[in-house]
Design a protein around this motif. Structure first.
Motif, mmCIF file in Angstrom:
data_model
loop_
_atom_site.group_PDB
_atom_site.id
_atom_site.type_symbol
_atom_site.label_atom_id
_atom_site.label_comp_id
_atom_site.label_asym_id
_atom_site.label_seq_id
_atom_site.Cartn_x
_atom_site.Cartn_y
_atom_site.Cartn_z
ATOM 1 N N ARG A 2 0.828 -1.212 0.000
ATOM 2 C CA ARG A 2 0.000 0.000 0.000
ATOM 3 C C ARG A 2 0.871 1.275 0.000
ATOM 4 N N GLY A 3 2.202 1.085 -0.033
ATOM 5 C CA GLY A 3 3.101 2.216 -0.171
ATOM 6 C C GLY A 3 3.774 2.689 1.091
ATOM 7 N N ASP A 4 3.640 1.950 2.198
ATOM 8 C CA ASP A 4 4.305 2.341 3.438
ATOM 9 C C ASP A 4 5.803 2.049 3.368
ATOM 10 N N ASP A 5 6.561 2.817 4.138
ATOM 11 C CA ASP A 5 8.013 2.639 4.249
ATOM 12 C C ASP A 5 8.255 1.701 5.430
ATOM 13 N N VAL A 6 8.578 0.434 5.140
ATOM 14 C CA VAL A 6 8.638 -0.609 6.164
ATOM 15 C C VAL A 6 10.076 -1.070 6.380
ATOM 16 N N VAL A 7 10.479 -1.053 7.653
ATOM 17 C CA VAL A 7 11.766 -1.612 8.062
ATOM 18 C C VAL A 7 11.475 -2.765 8.998
ATOM 19 N N ALA A 8 12.046 -3.927 8.711
ATOM 20 C CA ALA A 8 11.846 -5.114 9.530
ATOM 21 C C ALA A 8 13.181 -5.550 10.113
ATOM 22 N N VAL A 9 13.170 -5.923 11.388
ATOM 23 C CA VAL A 9 14.381 -6.390 12.063
ATOM 24 C C VAL A 9 14.113 -7.776 12.637
ATOM 25 N N GLY A 10 14.975 -8.720 12.288
ATOM 26 C CA GLY A 10 14.878 -10.080 12.802
ATOM 27 C C GLY A 10 16.258 -10.646 13.045
ATOM 28 N N ARG A 11 16.284 -11.847 13.576
ATOM 29 C CA ARG A 11 17.570 -12.481 13.883
ATOM 30 C C ARG A 11 18.368 -12.781 12.615
ATOM 31 N N ARG A 12 17.670 -13.152 11.578
ATOM 32 C CA ARG A 12 18.348 -13.439 10.305
ATOM 33 C C ARG A 12 17.551 -12.809 9.178
ATOM 34 N N THR A 13 18.156 -12.671 8.032
ATOM 35 C CA THR A 13 17.472 -12.057 6.897
ATOM 36 C C THR A 13 16.905 -13.127 5.991
ATOM 37 N N GLY A 14 15.960 -12.724 5.195
ATOM 38 C CA GLY A 14 15.368 -13.566 4.173
ATOM 39 C C GLY A 14 14.856 -12.661 3.084
ATOM 40 N N SER A 15 13.824 -13.101 2.386
ATOM 41 C CA SER A 15 13.310 -12.254 1.320
ATOM 42 C C SER A 15 11.857 -12.587 1.028
ATOM 43 N N TYR A 16 11.132 -11.561 0.627
ATOM 44 C CA TYR A 16 9.864 -11.713 -0.069
ATOM 45 C C TYR A 16 10.192 -11.377 -1.519
ATOM 46 N N PRO A 17 10.313 -12.346 -2.404
ATOM 47 C CA PRO A 17 10.737 -12.038 -3.778
ATOM 48 C C PRO A 17 9.903 -10.945 -4.439
#
Length: 408
Positions: A26-41
């Motif tokens: 919807r156009g929000d500026d999202v920062v996510a923090v977790g123990r490890r990284t991954g991806s939403y292709p």
């Protein structure tokens, strides 16, 4: 107006698996923090996913109590270290949504003192409703000290079910909202052509008599001991039965650690010895989501025997796939499994009742057809992830804009 949203979850995406893409889309500026990284292709380049490293989950289960108590503090410092360059660049969140149990939000004010916090609160571990009110509530209160501090800081808290909300003291309920993460009804749907290929060449389809059991880890808290206790008699009465236990076989995640160096599965199977046919018991470990859905789609009966605890995603996903459910009758499944409508309920810790219900449900699949339909309809009516995500976003918007929240 687009929001700047900070998502904190040591096992990201975790409960934010549907929410995070919806916010980005919807156009929000999202920062996510977790123990490890991954991806939403599909979100490549549009979602900033930062990694803290460390393993706070293992630290919280360590044998040294001091290390367990300090685990949230160390996790909080890792989160601050991870976000400091972003804060230095001038980025500020309009709202923070955090799973606070592991300590991710403890030092939030060091970087973003003005950011309102929406705290995901899973369960009050010291509640007498949890684990049947077993002893050591004081130790459990210490386990969730990061949650306690988040409750002081938060604008509002979120839990996924009424049972989880009601585990907290009544004075806190006005500050909590019940919003489930939801189930993807397109991914989790009945499929009469589904087949499950297991290690060793076993191939199972709807024609097989499959009893399914699923949990993140196979342990007594999730009812593994209850099921295995009746397995010898169940196999004798049903020679065609195939039992599939999906979940990590080498550890416990939520309840007590297994004795010695064994896993709970190995410990409980050793006690059964030669009384069971191991060729009809399958333990493939943690299945990929696509294979887990196949298991639910071919399941003649899905068994959910958890002690009162956070309701498992696997329960609702199995129901969405049209699997009839047999569950322990306790507060943890209240409102989820309805006797005779979308499943069957049995008294907790009654092995005779368990066996007496298992056999006819497995022998007579046609009789369970109404339960299959009821299971799918119930999840579609109450847990469609699109409606759940809309409610989550509406709450985040209201908090970010300082609006008065409606009564729960």
């Amino acid at each position: 107006m687009a929001l700047r949203v900070l998502l904190l979850h040591q096992n990201f995406p975790g409960q934010f698996q549907h929410l995070a893409p919806a916010l980005v889309n919807r156009g929000d500026d999202v920062v996510a923090v977790g123990r490890r990284t991954g991806s939403y292709p599909a979100l490549a380049g549009r979602l900033r996913w930062l990694a803290t490293g460390g393993n706070v989950h293992n630290d919280l289960r360590h044998g040294d109590p001091e290390r367990r108590l300090l685990a949230p503090w160390h996790q909080a410092r890792r989160v601050v270290d991870c976000l400091t360059p972003l804060a230095a660049s001038g980025w500020r969140p309009d709202v923070v949504l955090a799973h606070c149990f592991w300590g991710d939000a403890l030092l939030l004010d060091d970087l973003f003192p003005a950011a309102p916090l929406v705290a995901l609160l899973e369960l009050d571990l010291s509640s007498p409703q949890v684990w049947g009110g077993a002893a050591s509530p004081g130790r459990r209160q210490l386990q969730q000290w990061a949650d306690a501090l988040a409750i002081r800081r938060m604008a509002v808290g979120v839990t996924a079910s009424r049972f989880q909300r009601d585990s907290y003291p009544s004075w806190l309920h006005p500050r909590l909202r019940v919003i489930h993460e939801g189930v993807d009804l397109q991914a989790c749907a009945p499929d009469p052509l589904a087949r499950l290929q297991l290690p060793g060449g076993v191939n199972l389809g709807p024609e097989a008599m499959v009893l399914s059991f699923a949990a993140r880890s196979l342990e007594p808290l999730r009812g593994l001991d209850r099921l295995l206790a009746v397995l010898p008699a169940l196999q004798r009465r049903l020679p065609r039965l195939q039992v599939v236990l999906a979940g990590a076989c080498d550890r416990g995640c939520y309840g007590a650690a297994p004795p010695g160096s064994e896993s709970w599965l190995a410990h409980l199977l050793a006690r059964l010895g030669d009384s069971i046919d191991r060729s009809r018991l399958h333990t493939p470990g943690l299945l990929p989501r696509s294979q887990l859905r196949c298991l639910f789609q071919i399941s003649r009966l899905h068994v959910y025997l958890s002690r009162p605890y956070v309701p498992s995603w696997s329960l609702l996903e199995a129901m969405a796939c049209g699997a009839p459910v047999l569950a322990s009758h306790d507060a943890g499944v209240e409102g989820l499994v309805l006797e005779g409508v979308n499943g069957r309920l049995l008294p907790a810790d009654d092995p005779h009742a368990l066996l007496d219900l298992l056999v006819p449900l497995l022998e007579q699949p046609a009789a369970a057809a109404a339960l299959r339909l009821g299971a799918r309809r119930h999840v579609a009516a109450h847990f469609d992830h699109r409606h759940c995500v809309s409610a989550q976003i509406e709450l985040l918007d209201a908090v970010a804009r300082g609006q008065e929240l409606p009564s729960p």
